[in-house]
Enzyme design. Structure first.
Site, short mmCIF file in Angstrom:
data_model
loop_
_atom_site.label_atom_id
_atom_site.label_comp_id
_atom_site.label_asym_id
_atom_site.label_seq_id
_atom_site.Cartn_x
_atom_site.Cartn_y
_atom_site.Cartn_z
N GLU A 208 6.32 6.43 -9.28
CA GLU A 208 4.95 6.02 -8.95
C GLU A 208 4.27 6.94 -7.94
O GLU A 208 3.13 7.38 -8.14
CB GLU A 208 4.95 4.59 -8.40
CG GLU A 208 5.40 3.56 -9.42
CD GLU A 208 5.36 2.16 -8.87
OE1 GLU A 208 4.42 1.82 -8.13
OE2 GLU A 208 6.26 1.38 -9.20
N ASP B 69 -3.04 -3.57 -19.24
CA ASP B 69 -2.09 -2.46 -19.43
C ASP B 69 -2.27 -1.79 -20.79
O ASP B 69 -1.35 -1.15 -21.32
CB ASP B 69 -0.63 -2.94 -19.29
CG ASP B 69 -0.35 -3.44 -17.88
OD1 ASP B 69 0.52 -4.31 -17.73
OD2 ASP B 69 -1.04 -2.99 -16.94
N HIS C 30 1.44 1.45 -13.54
CA HIS C 30 2.25 0.31 -13.98
C HIS C 30 3.72 0.70 -13.82
O HIS C 30 4.11 1.80 -14.27
CB HIS C 30 1.93 -0.06 -15.43
CG HIS C 30 2.72 -1.23 -15.91
ND1 HIS C 30 2.46 -2.52 -15.48
CD2 HIS C 30 3.80 -1.31 -16.72
CE1 HIS C 30 3.36 -3.34 -16.03
NE2 HIS C 30 4.18 -2.63 -16.80
N GLY D 34 0.78 -1.23 0.00
CA GLY D 34 0.00 0.00 0.00
C GLY D 34 0.81 1.28 0.00
O GLY D 34 0.33 2.32 0.44
#
Ligand code: GRF
Length: 208
Positions: free
Chosen positions: A181, A151, A110, A12
């Site tokens: 990310e 994706d 991704h 997480g």
């Protein structure tokens, strides 16, 4: 105020980045109303609890068919009147029913620069292992809409990250999370919550 559901399967850290971004104001007009985990006991559920966010566990193996799983997922999300679904390290595949119920309202992070190192089997450390084996000098992360192709949805944001001599998959994964990310996912969510993402066919443009 857009209502956000975050789907998780692991530690997480991307969920935490979203929580932090809402708290520090870099995401506006958005509120996480539900965390849905693909299994019990993952640290992402602890993060939801610590931040007072409602959570549910909907595990594929609780259901005897993909259709039943998808139906449960759609019901949960519609019950919470969700506007945006964020796949943050989520490892289950969402079926047609879910994607059709929320067109252009599901986004995924991704850990590579799509179209490189993506598609079935490219998740977690496998992505970085493939990048290192290929010997790429630059990798990164991609936020994209989710459609019926793994994706394969329209790309929203990407951020490049340098591969360094001596990188292992773990070291590279950590750098991609820290430098890419945890930045572009909250950024994409803020753009969505402020209606700045325009999509036409498979092309996204950002209204600045
Ligand atoms: C990591 O492999 C990350 O690259 C990908 O999902 C995995 C776990 O993320 N996006 P998180 O820590 O559960 O957010």
């Amino acid at each position: 105020m857009k209502r956000i559901a975050v789907l998780v399967s692991g530690g997480g850290t991307n969920l935490q980045a979203i929580i932090d971004a809402i708290q520090n104001g870099s995401i506006t007009n958005g509120k996480i109303v539900k965390v849905i985990a693909s299994k019990q006991g993952i640290f992402a559920l602890q993060r939801a609890k610590e931040n007072g966010i409602a959570a549910a566990v909907i595990s594929r193996k609780q259901f005897d068919s993909v259709e039943a799983y998808d139906r449960a997922m759609v019901e949960e999300l519609q019950k919470d009147r969700v506007d945006l679904i964020v796949l943050a390290g989520f490892l289950s595949i969402l079926g047609e029913q879910v994607i059709r119920a929320f067109p252009n309202r599901i986004i995924n992070i991704h850990p590579a620069l799509i179209p490189s190192f993506c598609g079935p089997g490219f998740y977690g450390l496998h992505v970085h292992k493939a990048a290192l084996e290929k010997g790429v000098k630059i990798t990164g992360a991609t936020v994209h809409f989710v459609n019926e192709i793994v994706d394969g949805g329209a790309i929203i944001l990407q951020k490049a990250v340098e591969v360094q001599e001596g990188d292992t998959s773990e070291i590279l994964q950590k750098r991609v999370m820290e430098q890419a990310e945890w930045h572009i996912l909250p950024q994409a969510i803020d753009l969505f919550c402020n209606d700045q993402i325009l999509i036409n066919e498979n092309q996204v443009s950002i209204k600045r």
